[in-house]
Scaffold this motif. Structure first.
Motif, PDB file in Angstrom:
ATOM      1  N   ASP A 164       1.113  -1.109   0.129  1.00 27.81           N
ATOM      2  CA  ASP A 164       0.031  -0.487   0.283  1.00 27.81           C
ATOM      3  C   ASP A 164       1.351   1.186  -0.234  1.00 27.81           C
ATOM      4  O   ASP A 164       0.549   1.865  -0.565  1.00 27.81           O
TER       5      ASP A 164
ATOM      6  N   ARG B 178      -8.256   4.987  -3.767  1.00 27.41           N
ATOM      7  CA  ARG B 178      -7.633   4.367  -2.980  1.00 27.41           C
ATOM      8  C   ARG B 178      -8.136   4.908  -1.131  1.00 27.41           C
ATOM      9  O   ARG B 178      -8.135   4.222  -0.469  1.00 27.41           O
TER      10      ARG B 178
ATOM     11  N   ARG C 193     -11.727   4.420  -0.055  1.00 31.15           N
ATOM     12  CA  ARG C 193     -11.974   2.827   0.340  1.00 31.15           C
ATOM     13  C   ARG C 193     -11.404   2.502   1.953  1.00 31.15           C
ATOM     14  O   ARG C 193     -11.527   1.552   2.614  1.00 31.15           O
ATOM     15  N   ALA C 194     -10.174   2.987   1.921  1.00 30.77           N
ATOM     16  CA  ALA C 194      -9.383   2.961   3.475  1.00 30.77           C
ATOM     17  C   ALA C 194     -10.043   3.476   3.997  1.00 30.77           C
ATOM     18  O   ALA C 194     -10.392   3.269   5.423  1.00 30.77           O
ATOM     19  N   ARG C 195     -10.907   4.916   4.046  1.00 32.18           N
ATOM     20  CA  ARG C 195     -11.517   5.447   5.120  1.00 32.18           C
ATOM     21  C   ARG C 195     -12.695   4.583   5.414  1.00 32.18           C
ATOM     22  O   ARG C 195     -13.675   3.961   6.711  1.00 32.18           O
ATOM     23  N   ARG C 196     -13.620   4.364   4.297  1.00 24.37           N
ATOM     24  CA  ARG C 196     -14.514   2.967   4.447  1.00 24.37           C
ATOM     25  C   ARG C 196     -14.198   1.693   4.957  1.00 24.37           C
ATOM     26  O   ARG C 196     -15.205   1.221   6.078  1.00 24.37           O
ATOM     27  N   SER C 197     -12.991   0.986   4.792  1.00 27.47           N
ATOM     28  CA  SER C 197     -12.990   0.471   5.841  1.00 27.47           C
ATOM     29  C   SER C 197     -12.232   0.040   7.381  1.00 27.47           C
ATOM     30  O   SER C 197     -12.017  -0.616   7.842  1.00 27.47           O
ATOM     31  N   GLY C 198     -12.170   1.446   7.895  1.00 24.42           N
ATOM     32  CA  GLY C 198     -11.717   1.498   8.567  1.00 24.42           C
ATOM     33  C   GLY C 198     -10.558   1.380   9.233  1.00 24.42           C
ATOM     34  O   GLY C 198     -10.025   1.462  10.204  1.00 24.42           O
ATOM     35  N   ALA C 199     -10.266   2.165   8.164  1.00 27.51           N
ATOM     36  CA  ALA C 199      -8.129   1.419   8.380  1.00 27.51           C
ATOM     37  C   ALA C 199      -7.122   2.488   8.425  1.00 27.51           C
ATOM     38  O   ALA C 199      -7.814   3.957   7.837  1.00 27.51           O
TER      39      ALA C 199
END
Length: 68
Positions: free
Chosen positions: A11, A59, A62-68
């Motif tokens: 990443d 990217r 997607r990272a915000r939605r997955s909680g990463a």
């Protein structure tokens, strides 16, 4: 309080590569504009810049939605 540092992974390598691509293609777009290069060259460098910025945005979302 515990602080965790992200591991160097694909990443971070991908993100760095995308930012480098944005910088290089952005400068190339500027140079082609100033040098009055053929329109197709200017369009290609602009589209590469736009694609890299879009990939970075996707990217990030997607990272915000997955909680990463």
């Amino acid at each position: 309080m515990t602080t965790t540092h992200p591991k160097a992974s694909d990443d971070s390598v991908t993100r760095t590569a995308l930012w480098a691509l944005v910088a290089v293609s952005g400068v190339a777009n500027l140079v082609t504009s100033v040098a009055q290069a053929p329109l197709v060259v200017n369009l290609v460098t602009g589209l590469v810049t736009l694609a890299a910025l879009t990939a970075l945005g996707v990217r990030h979302l997607r990272a915000r939605r997955s909680g990463a």
